[in-house]
Design an enzyme around this catalytic site. Structure first.
Site, PDB file in Angstrom:
ATOM      1  N   SER A 139       0.827  -1.213   0.000  1.00  0.00           N
ATOM      2  CA  SER A 139       0.000   0.000   0.000  1.00  0.00           C
ATOM      3  C   SER A 139       0.853   1.252   0.000  1.00  0.00           C
ATOM      4  O   SER A 139       0.312   2.346  -0.081  1.00  0.00           O
ATOM      5  CB  SER A 139      -0.984   0.010   1.172  1.00  0.00           C
ATOM      6  OG  SER A 139      -0.457  -0.592   2.292  1.00  0.00           O
ATOM      7  N   HIS A 152      -3.574  -3.488  -5.872  1.00  0.00           N
ATOM      8  CA  HIS A 152      -3.789  -3.047  -4.493  1.00  0.00           C
ATOM      9  C   HIS A 152      -5.255  -3.201  -4.098  1.00  0.00           C
ATOM     10  O   HIS A 152      -6.106  -2.398  -4.477  1.00  0.00           O
ATOM     11  CB  HIS A 152      -3.342  -1.575  -4.360  1.00  0.00           C
ATOM     12  CG  HIS A 152      -3.452  -1.046  -2.970  1.00  0.00           C
ATOM     13  ND1 HIS A 152      -3.978   0.184  -2.680  1.00  0.00           N
ATOM     14  CD2 HIS A 152      -3.119  -1.590  -1.788  1.00  0.00           C
ATOM     15  CE1 HIS A 152      -3.945   0.385  -1.375  1.00  0.00           C
ATOM     16  NE2 HIS A 152      -3.432  -0.682  -0.809  1.00  0.00           N
ATOM     17  N   GLU A 161      -6.943  -0.839  -6.882  1.00  0.00           N
ATOM     18  CA  GLU A 161      -6.049   0.042  -7.633  1.00  0.00           C
ATOM     19  C   GLU A 161      -5.040  -0.825  -8.394  1.00  0.00           C
ATOM     20  O   GLU A 161      -4.406  -1.700  -7.795  1.00  0.00           O
ATOM     21  CB  GLU A 161      -5.310   0.985  -6.682  1.00  0.00           C
ATOM     22  CG  GLU A 161      -6.214   2.066  -6.106  1.00  0.00           C
ATOM     23  CD  GLU A 161      -5.520   2.964  -5.084  1.00  0.00           C
ATOM     24  OE1 GLU A 161      -5.800   4.163  -5.061  1.00  0.00           O
ATOM     25  OE2 GLU A 161      -4.697   2.455  -4.292  1.00  0.00           O
ATOM     26  N   ASN A 211      -5.690   6.043  -0.573  1.00  0.00           N
ATOM     27  CA  ASN A 211      -5.142   6.322   0.757  1.00  0.00           C
ATOM     28  C   ASN A 211      -4.600   7.743   0.843  1.00  0.00           C
ATOM     29  O   ASN A 211      -4.691   8.394   1.877  1.00  0.00           O
ATOM     30  CB  ASN A 211      -4.024   5.337   1.102  1.00  0.00           C
ATOM     31  CG  ASN A 211      -4.602   3.979   1.450  1.00  0.00           C
ATOM     32  OD1 ASN A 211      -5.782   3.862   1.753  1.00  0.00           O
ATOM     33  ND2 ASN A 211      -3.773   2.948   1.394  1.00  0.00           N
TER      34      ASN A 211
HETATM   35  P1  NAI Z   1      -0.171  -9.403   7.694  1.00  0.00           P
HETATM   36  O1  NAI Z   1       0.888  -9.086   8.663  1.00  0.00           O
HETATM   37  O2  NAI Z   1      -1.556  -9.660   8.190  1.00  0.00           O
HETATM   38  O3  NAI Z   1       0.258 -10.665   6.828  1.00  0.00           O
HETATM   39  C1  NAI Z   1       1.527 -10.834   6.273  1.00  0.00           C
HETATM   40  C2  NAI Z   1       1.756 -12.330   6.156  1.00  0.00           C
HETATM   41  O4  NAI Z   1       2.912 -12.557   5.349  1.00  0.00           O
HETATM   42  C3  NAI Z   1       2.039 -13.013   7.498  1.00  0.00           C
HETATM   43  O5  NAI Z   1       1.120 -14.067   7.656  1.00  0.00           O
HETATM   44  C4  NAI Z   1       3.465 -13.530   7.373  1.00  0.00           C
HETATM   45  O6  NAI Z   1       3.645 -14.754   8.029  1.00  0.00           O
HETATM   46  C5  NAI Z   1       3.617 -13.659   5.879  1.00  0.00           C
HETATM   47  N1  NAI Z   1       4.995 -13.553   5.384  1.00  0.00           N
HETATM   48  C6  NAI Z   1       5.891 -12.585   5.666  1.00  0.00           C
HETATM   49  N2  NAI Z   1       7.021 -12.800   4.960  1.00  0.00           N
HETATM   50  C7  NAI Z   1       6.825 -13.893   4.209  1.00  0.00           C
HETATM   51  C8  NAI Z   1       7.603 -14.606   3.258  1.00  0.00           C
HETATM   52  N3  NAI Z   1       8.820 -14.187   2.924  1.00  0.00           N
HETATM   53  N4  NAI Z   1       7.078 -15.696   2.676  1.00  0.00           N
HETATM   54  C9  NAI Z   1       5.848 -16.111   2.989  1.00  0.00           C
HETATM   55  N5  NAI Z   1       5.059 -15.483   3.879  1.00  0.00           N
HETATM   56  C10 NAI Z   1       5.538 -14.385   4.481  1.00  0.00           C
HETATM   57  O7  NAI Z   1      -0.149  -8.201   6.642  1.00  0.00           O
HETATM   58  P2  NAI Z   1      -1.348  -7.600   5.768  1.00  0.00           P
HETATM   59  O8  NAI Z   1      -2.088  -6.574   6.535  1.00  0.00           O
HETATM   60  O9  NAI Z   1      -2.096  -8.708   5.138  1.00  0.00           O
HETATM   61  O10 NAI Z   1      -0.543  -6.798   4.651  1.00  0.00           O
HETATM   62  C11 NAI Z   1       0.120  -7.441   3.610  1.00  0.00           C
HETATM   63  C12 NAI Z   1       0.442  -6.459   2.514  1.00  0.00           C
HETATM   64  O11 NAI Z   1      -0.770  -5.882   2.046  1.00  0.00           O
HETATM   65  C13 NAI Z   1       1.310  -5.295   2.950  1.00  0.00           C
HETATM   66  O12 NAI Z   1       2.149  -4.963   1.888  1.00  0.00           O
HETATM   67  C14 NAI Z   1       0.303  -4.186   3.208  1.00  0.00           C
HETATM   68  O13 NAI Z   1       0.847  -2.902   3.016  1.00  0.00           O
HETATM   69  C15 NAI Z   1      -0.716  -4.466   2.150  1.00  0.00           C
HETATM   70  N6  NAI Z   1      -2.064  -3.971   2.417  1.00  0.00           N
HETATM   71  C16 NAI Z   1      -2.624  -4.059   3.661  1.00  0.00           C
HETATM   72  C17 NAI Z   1      -3.911  -3.611   3.885  1.00  0.00           C
HETATM   73  C18 NAI Z   1      -4.552  -3.737   5.218  1.00  0.00           C
HETATM   74  O14 NAI Z   1      -5.601  -3.108   5.439  1.00  0.00           O
HETATM   75  N7  NAI Z   1      -4.019  -4.536   6.123  1.00  0.00           N
HETATM   76  C19 NAI Z   1      -4.725  -3.005   2.785  1.00  0.00           C
HETATM   77  C20 NAI Z   1      -4.056  -3.044   1.510  1.00  0.00           C
HETATM   78  C21 NAI Z   1      -2.778  -3.474   1.359  1.00  0.00           C
END
Ligand code: NAI
Length: 680
Positions: free
Chosen positions: A418, A439, A451, A489
């Site tokens: 994001s 996104h 997006e 955002n």
């Molecule tokens: P999260 O922390 O809930 O999930 C991330 C997951 O990735 C974790 O389960 C972790 O174990 C896993 N992980 C980390 N490194 C890894 C790897 N090398 N290989 C495999 N698995 C791995 O994070 P979330 O909130 O789902 O965010 C993920 C992405 O989405 C980020 O880039 C964030 O900026 C983006 N995003 C988040 C939003 C939100 O509202 N939370 C909205 C839109 C985008």
């Protein structure tokens, strides 16, 4: 004898003396009703009436897309005066009344969507026979700021009672064929292969037509209508306001006053629609509809079919993205470094599928398409690979470097980041053109907008394929340029930051949120911050202030440190009970001028950021920007989006207000240079 030289209708009588009227709108793939179709139908009905040998008439669609999608909205909005609108409505009513008055049985044979004016036409027939499967029936007019005026508000309440009818009319929701039959406005539901047989059967062996039972009659009685009208208004008030969305309230008022009998009610409805047609709500909602159509069209014609999707990261976003892709038909492998997180993701997906599909076998079929994949075996076969891991540049770079080695050369590499610029992530790739941003917004299943982010190096082909992929997921793709915060955002953040500023000045969360909701936002900024999560807000705020200046609010930092993160921890700016904020009643009342200033401060910051995005080319034009903010954040749809709203305020007032706000509250309100390009 029936003639058959119409532009839009095929008219044939068969050996059983059944007249088959097949509507196939000229030069269009979808049937929508307009004046020429109504004129022709009127002519046909005159002939049908005179052809004494005819036993029945069947109305069907010649389009594979469906029955009738409603009235031709484009033509309706092109009507210049309310008098023209009145005439069109009256004419439609008269033609449908003619259809209803036929002495021989009339049958609407419905396969696919049957909406708005299409359903009103079908309701004027004696019977409705509907294909069991894809068909959807409803009266979605209120979503366009009007209400069904071609007999829908008369015939449906008569047939199924006012309560059930208003349940459809006031919400605009659509129902399946079976649900419509259970509600009582469909006679038979049959598989497609039996449609014609069923129509012939009804034509040659007419049953007693459906009509309302005593309860329906009672619900429309003069003595009962005021009580029910109160109930309908009460239900509407829970969701909308009459000054923002007048159409459903007008429908209730006219039904309450005029009932469902006689021509007076039709005249009153035509008058209502003629004035609603001129109302800015209807005009803006229609505009929103066309904006949505524009987004739906993006990627539609690109030949790209992602059969296999691989999602990396099964956290909040990855889990839901994977589930959505599987739900929409792709085979999906879901990877995370933690197998327990994948297990949790599958449980969440199961719940979603149960909610959506309500059928054990269908749920099982989708679950079979969603495969846990700790090792990442799915990478080599995937057409699209979506990364949704932690928001950390180096970790993402390492991941994409290894993906580039393992993935098929033509596979799309996509990041859900994001905030990290695409050209930072792709700098480590041999072929940086392969990386695109897709996104999604949280919650994925609910948010329509996605997006699609183009970095400087993203190739056109990859970008277009990504648009097509999002289109195939039944989401609305919004093309944006890679820049911090992208569009949604970035524009939303000043709105949230201004609310923090207001809190600091001593305004209460309840006062701030109420002002924003008064303007027409679906949720106030304080509650929105709590809902998104104050930790997420803080990281976005840090990222955006680093690029665009401004200060990260101290209060936000303190609350995140104290683990008061909003809804997810049960406490943020509000305390939450069962996910709902406990609101305190302020022991003071703000003056109208104070409220206006609150609204201006929050909204003008969004307007100014929108202007900056346009000036920098983050999105291609103002319409796309408006679409992004309406479908990505719910920006007051009846105001038509930030740029359109600014336009409606007028350049002079807009610039004066910016100047006033800047002198009172500081340079963050300095009008963006873009506004100078507005026409006076
Ligand atoms: P999260 O922390 O809930 O999930 C991330 C997951 O990735 C974790 O389960 C972790 O174990 C896993 N992980 C980390 N490194 C890894 C790897 N090398 N290989 C495999 N698995 C791995 O994070 P979330 O909130 O789902 O965010 C993920 C992405 O989405 C980020 O880039 C964030 O900026 C983006 N995003 C988040 C939003 C939100 O509202 N939370 C909205 C839109 C985008």
């Amino acid at each position: 004898m029936l003639t058959n030289n119409y532009q839009n209708w095929q008219v044939n009588a068969d050996a059983d003396q059944i007249a088959w009227l097949t509507l196939s709108k000229k030069d269009e793939s979808v049937n929508s009703l307009d004046a020429s179709i109504l004129n022709e139908l009127e002519q046909i009905l005159i002939e049908v009436d005179q052809a004494k040998e005819l036993k029945a008439v069947v109305i069907q669609s010649g389009k594979t897309s469906g029955f009738i999608a409603g009235a031709d909205i484009e033509k309706f909005t092109q009507l210049k005066t309310s008098d023209e609108a009145f005439k069109l409505i009256r004419h439609g009513q008269q033609v449908f009344n003619k259809l209803a008055a036929l002495t021989i049985p009339s049958i609407a044979l419905i396969d696919g969507f049957c909406l708005g004016g299409g359903l009103e036409l079908a309701l004027a027939c004696r019977y409705r026979i509907v294909e069991d499967g894809r068909s959807k029936l409803g009266l979605p007019e209120v979503m366009l700021g009007i209400y069904p005026g071609w007999g829908g508000c008369v015939r449906l309440p008569k047939l199924i009672g006012a309560v059930a009818a208003m349940g459809l009319i006031l919400t605009g929701r659509t129902v399946s064929a079976k649900a419509a039959k259970a509600m009582g406005f469909v006679d038979a539901v049959v598989p497609r292969r039996y449609l014609v047989k069923a129509a012939k059967d009804y034509a040659l062996n007419p049953r007693k037509p459906k009509h309302g039972n005593w309860l329906s009659v009672l619900s429309n009685h003069t003595a009962v209508r005021p009580l029910l009208a109160k109930l309908f208004r009460y239900q509407l008030n829970k969701k909308i306001r009459a000054d923002h969305y007048p159409a459903p309230y007008t429908a209730v008022a006219t039904w309450e006053k005029e009932g469902v009998d006689g021509d007076k009610v039709y005249v009153a409805e035509a008058n209502d629609l003629a004035s609603l047609h001129q109302d800015s709500t209807a005009q803006n909602l229609v505009r929103d509809f066309f904006l949505q159509t524009r987004l739906k069209g993006l990627g539609k014609d690109t030949q790209f079919n992602a059969k296999q999707v691989h999602v990396i990261g099964a956290g909040v976003m990855g889990a839901n993205i994977a589930a959505w892709c599987a739900y929409k038909g792709a085979r999906v492998t879901l990877q995370d470094k933690d197998p327990q997180i994948i297990a949790k993701a599958l449980q969440g997906a199961f719940k979603l599928f149960q909610q959506k599909l309500k059928d054990r076998l269908k749920v099982q079929a989708v679950m079979d398409r969603l495969v846990p994949d700790v090792e990442g075996n799915g990478i080599a076969d995937a057409d699209v690979i979506i990364e949704a891991i932690f928001e950390n540049l180096e970790v993402k770079q390492n991941l994409f470097q290894s993906l580039e080695e393992k993935a098929k050369p033509e596979a799309i590499l996509a990041t859900n980041t994001s905030s990290i610029p695409l050209d930072d992530i792709n700098s480590v790739l041999k072929n940086p053109g392969r990386l695109v941003g897709i996104h999604f917004f949280n919650p994925v299943a609910k948010m329509m907008l996605v997006e699609v982010v183009k970095g400087d190096k993203t190739s056109d082909a990859v970008f277009n394929n990504a648009l097509a992929f999002v289109h195939d997921l039944d989401k609305l793709p919004l093309p944006v340029k890679s820049s911090p915060g992208f569009l949604v955002n970035r524009v939303l953040m000043p709105y949230l930051m201004e609310s923090m500023e207001l809190l600091k000045e001593g305004y209460l969360p309840e006062e701030i949120d109420a002002a924003a909701v008064d303007f027409g936002m679906p949720m106030g900024p304080v509650q929105l911050a709590d809902t998104v999560g104050l930790d997420v807000c803080l990281s976005v705020a840090r990222n955006l202030t680093a690029h665009y200046g401004g200060e990260v609010p101290q209060r936000l930092i303190e609350m995140v440190t104290a683990k008061q993160l909003g809804v997810k921890t049960g406490e943020g700016f509000y305390v939450y009970k069962n996910g709902k904020p406990i609101r305190k009643k302020p022991n003071r009342t703000l003056s109208a001028a104070q409220k206006e200033t609150l609204i201006d401060r929050m909204i003008y910051r969004m307007l100014n950021e929108s202007a900056a995005c346009l000036r920098e080319g983050v999105v291609q034009d103002g319409d796309l920007l408006d679409a992004g903010m309406i479908f990505g954040t719910g920006f007051a749809p009846f105001r038509g989006g930030p740029i359109h709203y600014a336009d409606s305020i007028g350049k002079e007032t807009l610039l004066n207000t910016f100047q006033k706000l800047a002198s009172q509250f500081g340079p963050r309100f300095k009008a963006d240079a873009y506004w100078n390009t507005l026409k006076p």
